[in-house]
Design a protein around this motif. Sequence first.
Motif, mmCIF file in Angstrom:
data_model
loop_
_atom_site.group_PDB
_atom_site.id
_atom_site.type_symbol
_atom_site.label_atom_id
_atom_site.label_comp_id
_atom_site.label_asym_id
_atom_site.label_seq_id
_atom_site.Cartn_x
_atom_site.Cartn_y
_atom_site.Cartn_z
ATOM 1 N N ARG A 1 52.623 -12.668 8.151
ATOM 2 C CA ARG A 1 52.819 -11.302 8.657
ATOM 3 C C ARG A 1 53.172 -10.375 7.501
ATOM 4 N NH1 ARG A 1 58.628 -11.371 9.519
ATOM 5 N NH2 ARG A 1 59.291 -13.540 9.487
ATOM 6 N N ASN B 1 55.811 -11.045 4.920
ATOM 7 C CA ASN B 1 55.654 -12.260 4.120
ATOM 8 C C ASN B 1 54.535 -12.160 3.087
ATOM 9 O OD1 ASN B 1 57.818 -13.575 5.264
ATOM 10 N ND2 ASN B 1 56.609 -14.463 6.926
ATOM 11 N N ASP C 1 55.721 -15.975 1.517
ATOM 12 C CA ASP C 1 56.442 -16.935 2.376
ATOM 13 C C ASP C 1 55.414 -17.737 3.163
ATOM 14 O OD1 ASP C 1 57.894 -18.298 4.265
ATOM 15 O OD2 ASP C 1 58.821 -16.537 5.179
HETATM 16 MG MG LIG Z 1 59.880 -14.710 5.490
#
Ligand SMILES: [Mg+2]
Length: 190
Positions: A157, A160, A173
């Motif tokens: 998302r 990240n 991430d």
């Molecule tokens: Mg994160």
Amino acid sequence: MWPINNGKERIHQPNKSKMLSRQEIKAIESWISQMGPFQFYKTVIQNVSTARKTLKFKYKMVGHGFNRVVFDLNNGYILKIALSEVGLISTANEAYIYNNCNEEVKKYLCPVKEYGTGWIIMKKMDINMPRAIMEYPKLIKLELKFLKYGIIPIDLRLANVGFTENDEMVVIDYGLFTKDLNSPVLRWLV
Ligand SMILES: [Mg+2]
Ligand SMILES: Nc1ncnc2c1ncn2[C@@H]1O[C@H](COP(=O)(O)OP(=O)(O)O)[C@@H](O)[C@H]1O
């Protein structure tokens, strides 16, 4: 603790580092050993605060999510440290995914420099939310690219992703990404 990909054995890594001092590694080990299981009554803010007090790092905190706290090493790299068991698994999983994925998708993953139990050092990226929002179509393309190469990009998302110095969108991430259709994370979500 639930396994992602190859299971628990991957979570425990030797704590050797060229970038962190022996004292810093000891501080991380001490925090990880007292971190304990996920507790609903503890807020993320409380967890971040306890982690910072235990670690006593000179580094500036650049951010945190639900599962990791992130410090700027001031040398072009950042250090992520687990705040929870999911954080512990996420750091191990990022190292695994980065080292075991197709070169075609590796270029869209924030490069991993070093890692150990509950910590990981990655390249520092430019975090620019307005830009990430503007370039949302790229994120959708990225999602398809990961799927094409057998990686399910769970939790991909806007928060990240970051950008390289060459303006490429990269995932910062990918702790919950998986190659495993039987991943417990997928079972939770679907
Ligand atoms: Mg994160
Ligand atoms: N490679 C990076 N470069 C710059 N900032 C980062 C990087 N990785 C993480 N961060 C910052 O730290 C925050 C939390 O990191 P993240 O890996 O998303 O933790 P969590 O697993 O807890 O969600 C990010 O939202 C971002 O602001």
